[in-house]
Design an enzyme around this catalytic site. Structure first.
Site, PDB file in Angstrom:
ATOM      1  N   GLY A 112       0.825  -1.194   0.000  1.00  0.00           N
ATOM      2  CA  GLY A 112       0.000   0.000   0.000  1.00  0.00           C
ATOM      3  C   GLY A 112       0.861   1.247   0.000  1.00  0.00           C
ATOM      4  O   GLY A 112       2.070   1.200   0.251  1.00  0.00           O
ATOM      5  N   CYS A 113       0.238   2.375  -0.286  1.00  0.00           N
ATOM      6  CA  CYS A 113       0.998   3.625  -0.424  1.00  0.00           C
ATOM      7  C   CYS A 113       1.517   4.112   0.924  1.00  0.00           C
ATOM      8  O   CYS A 113       2.707   4.380   1.078  1.00  0.00           O
ATOM      9  CB  CYS A 113       0.138   4.679  -1.112  1.00  0.00           C
ATOM     10  SG  CYS A 113      -1.525   4.860  -0.430  1.00  0.00           S
ATOM     11  N   TYR A 114       0.617   4.235   1.908  1.00  0.00           N
ATOM     12  CA  TYR A 114       1.098   4.658   3.232  1.00  0.00           C
ATOM     13  C   TYR A 114       2.161   3.689   3.768  1.00  0.00           C
ATOM     14  O   TYR A 114       3.196   4.120   4.278  1.00  0.00           O
ATOM     15  CB  TYR A 114      -0.060   4.741   4.231  1.00  0.00           C
ATOM     16  CG  TYR A 114      -1.008   5.904   4.058  1.00  0.00           C
ATOM     17  CD1 TYR A 114      -0.548   7.219   4.114  1.00  0.00           C
ATOM     18  CD2 TYR A 114      -2.372   5.707   3.881  1.00  0.00           C
ATOM     19  CE1 TYR A 114      -1.430   8.292   3.991  1.00  0.00           C
ATOM     20  CE2 TYR A 114      -3.250   6.764   3.764  1.00  0.00           C
ATOM     21  CZ  TYR A 114      -2.783   8.058   3.824  1.00  0.00           C
ATOM     22  OH  TYR A 114      -3.656   9.114   3.712  1.00  0.00           O
ATOM     23  N   THR A 145       4.320   1.914   2.289  1.00  0.00           N
ATOM     24  CA  THR A 145       5.622   2.100   1.645  1.00  0.00           C
ATOM     25  C   THR A 145       6.370   3.280   2.260  1.00  0.00           C
ATOM     26  O   THR A 145       7.552   3.168   2.636  1.00  0.00           O
ATOM     27  CB  THR A 145       5.420   2.323   0.130  1.00  0.00           C
ATOM     28  OG1 THR A 145       4.834   1.149  -0.438  1.00  0.00           O
ATOM     29  CG2 THR A 145       6.734   2.633  -0.574  1.00  0.00           C
ATOM     30  N   ALA A 146       5.680   4.403   2.373  1.00  0.00           N
ATOM     31  CA  ALA A 146       6.346   5.599   2.910  1.00  0.00           C
ATOM     32  C   ALA A 146       6.775   5.404   4.362  1.00  0.00           C
ATOM     33  O   ALA A 146       7.861   5.835   4.770  1.00  0.00           O
ATOM     34  CB  ALA A 146       5.415   6.810   2.788  1.00  0.00           C
TER      35      ALA A 146
END
Lengths: 343, 343, 343, 343
Positions: D148-150, D152-153
């Site tokens: 997911g995007c969150y 990853t960060a």
């Protein structure tokens, strides 16, 4: 690799040249000048270049510039006309993104830019860098005056109609809208986020520097004077120009879609949208494409053309690279093949 | 207090009526209907109303609406013409923010809205709610068809020119730009932030529902047909319409600034900007003002008018409250005195 | 009418004071100073004020200011401490929107603002203008140091927790986000639309001037030192601060919603959102409200508070008017009753 | 050329896969499915692809998909687990951009996604596609669950700290902000321009689907449970995630900058910003880079990490292409070399 110098690389058109040349297979930027930022790394100002550009800004130095194969001026008006002649004498090809080599008539230049033109013979020699009109001349040019952003969108939108002579050559309306990056990277109250965001307005109704350039370009295309009303507006977005063009049809029944498609069939950077389309600015964001849709108004008499570009690419640095490619006999699309970014 | 009902209060024009009536000294919203949100508090949908509005949505109920002094329709087209006649019979005054009572010609209505008009006699009686043109009739009206947003900006921009007969009545260009709130609060892909933000485009070039309304209004003002090209565009901002209007002057030398200032001298909600000005949409954001600047183009022949409104206020709910005030003999400015919000 | 002077009215907080006082029933701005814009009408800079404000800027003049009942400083740091003492001596009440009277400790002031404080005794006398904490002292004050925007959102968000002693007084995180108007109306590259739009970043992680103000305020509330990490971020929007606050609960089982609702039950400008809510900044845009939601994190140990204000209103000019109302014994809400604007 | 199929290509991650593969030297998209848009050209939905993609959407067809070398799922949750097993049986490699193969524990999956997992053995086999942690396993994988995007960060921001064991493994705060494109291209009121623009808010404080994914990933890295508070927020911008991470240092004096630089020295898509930097989201817009800055807070005890990605690239489709490159033994950067676009 062809060695490229950029004079005045701290603005958006300079940064965009760096972005485009970072992807160019046959050229590289070897010199980047800025009085104000000398010593500073380019990617400190423009972090999106990190990993793709190791250059630092240096003081402008005539000798170092003369060692480049090509020099781009991304400077305020008045600089290129001072520096270009001696570079050209030394065999350097010049692409000027400022207005110094756009207007052939020095009187008109002085009227709008409040400067005496100091490089008259070079001005006579300079070629107006709209490849769709002047491709052959650009190929042979030593100096190219890269077109303004509004003039690019307006001229490409009207070109097929003027060449075919199917509209009245007066009473044309060019209602144009530009993103804020067109105002540059200078600190000005009028370009602040809090001034521009969530708002919209016209400006320069009484007269704008791009009007004489548009008139000169349209007259070149039409082979006679063309009269238009031009109103620029400021959009609350970063990149993009949208020209909405209105003209009266003199030849009822002409197949406008076919006219545009045929004229631009072999142009790599003009895309005629499908009939009935309304191109959006973000569809060309980051790309060198001018996308054009042509409509016949409900009154069956008015032609309405919608023409969009990215003001920093086809309206500035991308077109400059396109001109550079032509001047050096390279593939016209070299370095210009990255896709636009949307959403 | 005058009792106000709102049918269909879940969209932006409904929310805006709640905001404006919360500040109205002589009226209050006593009924707010929505089939979908029945039972829900209004300030749960619209948190900016917290502390200023205790209403909850209820199922539409004819008897309860009939107990109101006035009913506003903030519904999709087709609802008001069904419900208004019986309310009016019972003495309720109606302001319709949809298009049901704007177009006098039922054929034209059907052509553009794909509906047979079911309230023909009420349509004949309805008054077009542009106070600057029809103030006296509005004062006596039982039903007001509140103008569309684009038509308001265009008509007020051209009105002094048409009344004075100083322009050609054909070949007019109305290049109009609207914020996204004009598309309403419905879930549509085309209104998503990621579709609209940082972009700009035209739409409806082939024909838009507001064109016949504009043509009807301009003909009423000019007392004869007026032909124009109308192109709407979508701005990446929430509130605001900017109409850029181009017309050919027939009377050289007319003092345009004086013409506009005199015509609007006693209008509380039309502000003629100083000569040379370029009004911005945010200058009227949240306010009921239409701000207009008039320019003579560099060609000395084309009049260029810049007309801005907040599409949700003077272009919808504010004008509706203004009409309501006239219908009830109140101060025309009641509830409409909060200042615009900028930046 | 109470006569109000504004020193330095060309920024956003100055414009906002003009907007708010235009709607104030018992006070009016009678003097507006700006060295740079002297002679210019205020509504030429701020067209949203047209029709509501006839003032022009004038050169700062001590005698004219001394004839006001109250003077607001909407100036850069350093001006108020020079000018306020003599005004106060003459019986003028002062509200300072700069930082000159916020920090009680002159050493801390000098460390962060790089200025020696030139009005030490006035600083000792000045009251910190957070009405929810210091209302009684403000009522009697001659000089009020109006709080910073971030400190307002953070203090109001933590206040009930600190007063009740239900959280650890260290390890608090204040992750704060502000709209661009917080950076003022100065021409700076970092505030340009093209730099800020469609982007987001933190700034000042190594230290920000609002940190000592927050620490002083929290210690006042808690009656002992409070340690927190504070990171400000720049939002691509004009108005709004959102503070997301994290603290460790020391008292399991406390009813957080009730704690906040009780603490703020009689506060006119603090709105505790319903349990489970996520307040949005635009819900208070243009209004003087601080809206707060309190959550218990899934780990049942961490309290998460969401606190939103309009940085130009409750975070600056609105709070200044609120303080003014208290200082003059007026209704605390006078001039502050216009609803927020959304969408 | 390697043949790629995309299931569900009408959303933003699907469009982004098309953009990236259009620039990939060794692979091309040969099949693009969508039930809703079957028959429609991809560049009609996504005009920025005009000239770079000739595909049309087709009905999903298992046989046609099985003829691809690799299939990407850009579908809502629940589709990939139905279709992937039979494709893998036929030798097709699968990259799933939905959540179906991210969470190893089926109970946790069911709790958050309200679905029984129908492909248990494939779930056991699937590799979590964060190359910086699982590169070798990805190289051999038949099925990759793209992060997911969150997550990853957040994971890339905390990874060096957890691996080195220099922070407390509880009490971590992950305050995260995402652009609106993270919510997809579905028509939802909450994603409308008029709802999101010029505003900011938190959401999902009570629990968000990415929390268990983050916890699983951090525990994998730390080799023991890690406890954090995670609050997502909605930014008024299209692309970009900014994670602001707070953790307590257990090892005073550790050289944080060196720790991060060494850990990521050979990672092609993680860029450690210079000491003291504040990375902005637009610096990676359109690029596959995660840019990270690490700070020691003024209290000398709290580590603050700023981690930015483009949620559609490193947070979705770019990372998916990176995983694809690894799975097929290609250069990890193939197709991912276009520069970010700024401004």
């Amino acid at each position: 690799m062809i060695k490229v110098g950029i004079v005045g690389g701290t603005g958006y058109t300079g940064a965009e040249l760096l972005r485009l040349f970072a992807q160019h297979p046959q050229a590289e930027v070897s010199l980047l000048t800025s009085r104000k930022e000398a010593g500073q790394r380019a990617d400190a100002l423009f972090p999106h270049l990190r990993g793709h550009c190791d250059l630092s800004f240096s003081e402008p130095d005539a000798a170092a510039l003369a060692r480049c194969d090509a020099v781009f001026f991304a400077t305020p008006h008045g600089t290129a006309m001072e520096m270009a002649p001696s570079l050209v004498d030394k065999g350097v090809k010049v692409v000027d993104l400022s207005a110094d080599f756009r207007l052939r008539d020095r009187g008109v230049f002085k009227q709008w830019y409040k400067l005496d033109h100091s490089a008259a013979s070079m001005l006579d020699e300079a070629v107006y860098g709209l490849p769709e009109v002047h491709r052959d001349a650009i190929r042979k040019a030593r100096v190219v005056g890269n077109p303004g952003c509004y003039p690019t969108a307006v001229q490409l939108g009207l070109l097929p109609l003027l060449e075919a002579g199917v509209i009245e050559f007066e009473g044309i309306v060019a209602d144009c809208k530009s993103g804020v990056s067109g105002a540059g990277r200078e600190a000005k109250v009028g370009s602040l986020f809090s001034e521009v965001s969530d708002s919209f307005k016209a400006y320069g109704v009484a007269g704008h520097r791009h009007l004489p350039e548009i008139e000169q370009g349209l007259a070149d295309i039409a082979k006679k004077p063309v009269a238009l009303s031009f109103v620029p507006h400021l959009l609350p977005l970063v990149r993009g120009i949208h020209a909405t063009l209105y003209a009266r049809l003199t030849t009822p029944g002409v197949d406008l879609q076919a006219l545009f498609e045929q004229r631009y069939a072999s142009e790599p950077f003009v895309d005629v949208a499908p009939a009935g389309d309304h191109p959006e600015t973000r569809g060309v964001r980051g790309g060198n494409t001018c996308r054009i849709a042509v409509h016949l108004a409900p009154d069956r008499r008015t032609v309405i053309v919608l023409s969009v570009i990215d003001n920093l690419v086809k309206g500035a640095s991308g077109q400059a690279v396109q001109n550079f490619n032509l001047m050096f006999g390279l593939d016209e699309q070299a370095g210009l093949q990255a896709l636009p970014l949307a959403p």
